[in-house]
Write a protein that holds these residues in place. Structure first.
Motif, PDB file in Angstrom:
ATOM      1  N   LEU A  43       8.632  -5.382   6.211  1.00 27.43           N
ATOM      2  CA  LEU A  43       7.943  -5.655   5.157  1.00 27.43           C
ATOM      3  C   LEU A  43       6.391  -6.083   5.433  1.00 27.43           C
ATOM      4  N   TYR A  44       6.208  -6.671   6.526  1.00 29.63           N
ATOM      5  CA  TYR A  44       4.768  -7.059   6.799  1.00 29.63           C
ATOM      6  C   TYR A  44       3.850  -5.919   7.100  1.00 29.63           C
ATOM      7  N   GLU A  45       4.263  -4.935   7.976  1.00 28.97           N
ATOM      8  CA  GLU A  45       3.611  -3.796   8.158  1.00 28.97           C
ATOM      9  C   GLU A  45       3.445  -2.901   6.876  1.00 28.97           C
ATOM     10  N   ASN A  46       4.469  -2.923   6.074  1.00 32.60           N
ATOM     11  CA  ASN A  46       4.451  -2.159   4.940  1.00 32.60           C
ATOM     12  C   ASN A  46       3.215  -2.664   3.876  1.00 32.60           C
ATOM     13  N   LEU A  47       3.348  -3.973   3.651  1.00 31.18           N
ATOM     14  CA  LEU A  47       2.422  -4.292   2.675  1.00 31.18           C
ATOM     15  C   LEU A  47       0.986  -4.532   3.322  1.00 31.18           C
ATOM     16  N   GLU A  48       0.781  -4.745   4.888  1.00 28.85           N
ATOM     17  CA  GLU A  48      -0.552  -4.748   5.355  1.00 28.85           C
ATOM     18  C   GLU A  48      -1.115  -3.138   5.061  1.00 28.85           C
ATOM     19  N   SER A  49      -0.206  -2.031   5.102  1.00 26.02           N
ATOM     20  CA  SER A  49      -1.030  -1.044   4.895  1.00 26.02           C
ATOM     21  C   SER A  49      -1.831  -0.926   3.737  1.00 26.02           C
ATOM     22  N   THR A  50      -1.435  -1.376   2.575  1.00 22.18           N
ATOM     23  CA  THR A  50      -2.392  -1.415   1.244  1.00 22.18           C
ATOM     24  C   THR A  50      -3.719  -2.183   1.484  1.00 22.18           C
ATOM     25  N   PHE A  51      -3.558  -3.022   2.424  1.00 25.74           N
ATOM     26  CA  PHE A  51      -5.114  -3.840   2.751  1.00 25.74           C
ATOM     27  C   PHE A  51      -5.892  -3.082   3.358  1.00 25.74           C
ATOM     28  N   LYS A  52      -5.583  -2.145   4.141  1.00 21.73           N
ATOM     29  CA  LYS A  52      -6.194  -1.315   5.133  1.00 21.73           C
ATOM     30  C   LYS A  52      -6.690   0.075   4.520  1.00 21.73           C
ATOM     31  N   GLN A  53      -6.599   0.118   3.189  1.00 19.50           N
ATOM     32  CA  GLN A  53      -7.054   1.462   2.644  1.00 19.50           C
ATOM     33  C   GLN A  53      -8.669   1.640   2.608  1.00 19.50           C
ATOM     34  N   GLU A  54      -8.893   2.914   3.068  1.00 22.50           N
ATOM     35  CA  GLU A  54     -10.423   3.369   3.226  1.00 22.50           C
ATOM     36  C   GLU A  54     -10.755   3.656   1.827  1.00 22.50           C
ATOM     37  N   TYR A  55     -10.798   2.653   1.085  1.00 21.92           N
ATOM     38  CA  TYR A  55     -11.260   3.028  -0.356  1.00 21.92           C
ATOM     39  C   TYR A  55     -11.948   1.629  -0.751  1.00 21.92           C
ATOM     40  N   SER A  56     -12.939   1.642  -1.593  1.00 22.08           N
ATOM     41  CA  SER A  56     -13.721   0.505  -1.869  1.00 22.08           C
ATOM     42  C   SER A  56     -13.500  -0.232  -3.256  1.00 22.08           C
ATOM     43  N   ASN A  57     -12.648   0.573  -4.263  1.00 25.53           N
ATOM     44  CA  ASN A  57     -12.496  -0.231  -5.312  1.00 25.53           C
ATOM     45  C   ASN A  57     -10.997  -0.141  -5.919  1.00 25.53           C
ATOM     46  N   TYR A  58     -10.330  -1.266  -5.413  1.00 21.34           N
ATOM     47  CA  TYR A  58      -8.954  -1.375  -5.534  1.00 21.34           C
ATOM     48  C   TYR A  58      -8.744  -2.851  -5.524  1.00 21.34           C
ATOM     49  N   GLU A  59      -7.587  -3.174  -6.169  1.00 21.87           N
ATOM     50  CA  GLU A  59      -7.038  -4.723  -6.107  1.00 21.87           C
ATOM     51  C   GLU A  59      -5.508  -4.490  -5.868  1.00 21.87           C
ATOM     52  N   ILE A  60      -5.096  -5.403  -5.479  1.00 22.04           N
ATOM     53  CA  ILE A  60      -3.633  -5.467  -5.043  1.00 22.04           C
ATOM     54  C   ILE A  60      -2.830  -6.483  -6.031  1.00 22.04           C
ATOM     55  N   ARG A  81      -5.019 -13.438   5.668  1.00 16.31           N
ATOM     56  CA  ARG A  81      -5.627 -12.469   6.622  1.00 16.31           C
ATOM     57  C   ARG A  81      -6.562 -11.560   6.155  1.00 16.31           C
ATOM     58  N   TYR A  82      -6.537 -11.114   5.225  1.00 14.99           N
ATOM     59  CA  TYR A  82      -7.689 -10.104   4.648  1.00 14.99           C
ATOM     60  C   TYR A  82      -8.124 -10.784   3.341  1.00 14.99           C
ATOM     61  N   PRO A  83      -9.041 -11.838   3.430  1.00 11.75           N
ATOM     62  CA  PRO A  83      -9.773 -12.478   2.352  1.00 11.75           C
ATOM     63  C   PRO A  83     -10.671 -11.696   1.569  1.00 11.75           C
ATOM     64  N   GLY A  84     -11.195 -10.700   2.111  1.00 13.13           N
ATOM     65  CA  GLY A  84     -11.968  -9.611   1.554  1.00 13.13           C
ATOM     66  C   GLY A  84     -11.414  -8.655   0.670  1.00 13.13           C
ATOM     67  N   VAL A  85     -10.110  -8.499   0.487  1.00 10.91           N
ATOM     68  CA  VAL A  85      -9.233  -7.649  -0.422  1.00 10.91           C
ATOM     69  C   VAL A  85      -8.717  -8.536  -1.550  1.00 10.91           C
ATOM     70  N   GLN A  86      -9.252  -7.924  -2.821  1.00  9.30           N
ATOM     71  CA  GLN A  86      -8.740  -8.757  -3.988  1.00  9.30           C
ATOM     72  C   GLN A  86      -7.415  -8.535  -4.119  1.00  9.30           C
ATOM     73  N   ALA A  87      -6.780  -9.919  -4.119  1.00  9.65           N
ATOM     74  CA  ALA A  87      -5.206  -9.493  -4.121  1.00  9.65           C
ATOM     75  C   ALA A  87      -4.623 -10.671  -4.960  1.00  9.65           C
ATOM     76  N   THR A  88      -3.641 -10.356  -5.806  1.00  8.88           N
ATOM     77  CA  THR A  88      -2.997 -11.864  -6.197  1.00  8.88           C
ATOM     78  C   THR A  88      -1.658 -11.596  -6.507  1.00  8.88           C
ATOM     79  N   ILE A  89      -0.633 -12.550  -6.693  1.00  9.59           N
ATOM     80  CA  ILE A  89       0.579 -12.665  -6.766  1.00  9.59           C
ATOM     81  C   ILE A  89       0.966 -13.047  -8.244  1.00  9.59           C
TER      82      ILE A  89
END
Length: 397
Positions: A43-60, A81-89
């Motif tokens: 699960l950790y690696e699966n979800l982490e792969s979305t934080f690593k997308q080479e694309y500038s305009n996305y939210e999770i 770990r990735y505070p620069g990526v816009q993500a919410t729960i």
């Protein structure tokens, strides 16, 4: 520089404000929706792969039905770990039907900031460039068809030595991948698995799951249950229904990206594998009956019998020559499919276990189909469902 080359370059960097049908869009911002339930394998690696997308305009947006779900800890750790990526729960579900995944996604659909949605199962891991390449396909106006959905071929990875896990991987990486690619390449009908799908919320909001073209609906008014994602909640195979509705109701076609949706197969027993196959055959039976009835004729054993009879009758080919050649060629094609989507060859030490799993998968295909075709009840995530017409389901208590 030609405009189409310039546009292609901008899309790859996530900066092109160009929509799928030639309309200007809002910088192609994307909302990535990841419904969670429990601690899936890897699960950790699966979800982490979305934080690593080479694309500038996305939210999770992560969504869980239960505030005590252990997957929350993983999602929160990644957000830290990735505070620069816009993500919410989002915690909590809305019950709109029998499908728990749809119930989980309802609030995410509403909360998503952007119209373009990438829905990823929690068991899926993707490469960093997957989103950019998918957007490139979605916005390709040079195609002679309007694209409403971009999806990815599932590819199974094994971290368990269980028999069921190996059978599942052999199925997904050979027979399933082969048919999935062939049907989508031909493009004569919708065929989509929902592990990784990119589409517009505004398109889904116009669907009602009737599979009747929207113009015919207007000419012949009826009273659908509802529109949008809630209308899909009455189906177990929500992925296939959304894709089919986009195809038939709105006339939007699908396209495959060159990327794969990597899925680490967890601890599956032999019977886990059998009942998983039975479940989805029974669902397909009520959604696409003709195709389901023809499934055995896409399998190696059935075609071996038919082919042997034909060659013996027409060309007097002896069975002792036909059968070995048939299965060797079948194995060769399946290995080619496997290595093509894996991007590498099977290691010599792994080939023996793959071959045994492949033989088991091929041998079990027809008995599993027979078991599935005579029955309508399935078990999914510990719940029993009765499959009704058109793939709708009823929860059995």
């Amino acid at each position: 520089m030609r405009l189409d080359i310039f546009s292609h370059s901008l899309v790859l960097y996530g900066t092109l404000p160009y929509g799928p049908l030639g309309f200007w869009d809002v910088w192609l911002r994307v909302s990535i929706l990841r419904p969670l339930k429990g601690l899936d394998t890897n699960l950790y690696e699966n979800l982490e792969s979305t934080f690593k997308q080479e694309y500038s305009n996305y939210e999770i947006i992560f969504s869980v039905a239960d505030e005590n779900d252990q997957a929350l800890l993983v999602a929160q750790a990644l957000m830290n770990r990735y505070p620069g990526v816009q993500a919410t729960i989002i915690i909590g579900e809305e019950i709109v039907g029998v499908n728990p995944k749809v119930n989980n996604l309802i609030r995410s659909f509403k909360a998503a900031t952007h119209d373009l949605l990438w829905v990823l199962d929690s068991g899926v891991m993707v490469d960093p460039g997957t989103l950019a390449r998918s957007i490139d396909i979605f916005t390709n106006t040079r195609l002679n068809k309007p694209i409403g959905l971009v999806h990815h071929v599932p590819f199974a990875l094994i971290d368990e030595s269980k028999v069921g896990s190996r059978l599942e991987a052999a199925f997904l990486n050979t027979n399933h991948a082969k048919m999935y690619i062939a049907i989508n390449t031909g493009g004569i009908e919708s065929c989509v698995v929902g592990k990784s799908n990119l589409y517009r919320r505004s398109d889904v909001d116009r669907l009602n799951g009737s599979l009747i073209p929207i113009r015919s609906q207007m000419e012949n008014p009826h009273e659908p249950i509802r529109y949008g994602l809630p209308a899909i909640g009455r189906f177990l195979a929500e992925d296939n229904m959304i894709a089919s509705a986009l195809w038939h109701e709105l006339g939007l076609r699908h396209d495959l990206s060159c990327d794969v949706a990597r899925n680490v197969v967890g601890n599956m027993s032999f019977w886990d594998y059998v009942w998983r196959r039975v479940r989805w055959i029974r669902v397909r039976k009520h959604m696409v009956l003709a195709a389901t009835l023809l499934e055995p004729f896409t399998e190696s054993l059935m075609l071996a019998v038919v082919g042997n009879f034909s060659c013996r009758t027409l060309f007097s080919t002896p069975s002792w020559a036909f059968f070995p050649l048939h299965f060797l060629l079948w194995l060769y094609v399946d290995l080619d499919v496997y290595t093509s989507i894996a991007g590498l060859s099977i290691r010599q030490e792994s080939f023996h276990s793959f071959l045994l799993a492949w033989i088991g998968r091929e041998t079990l295909a027809f008995p599993i189909w027979i078991l599935a075709i005579f029955g309508d009840e399935v078990v999914w995530r510990g719940q029993r469902y009765q499959i009704l017409h058109n793939g709708e389901a009823r929860l059995n208590t």
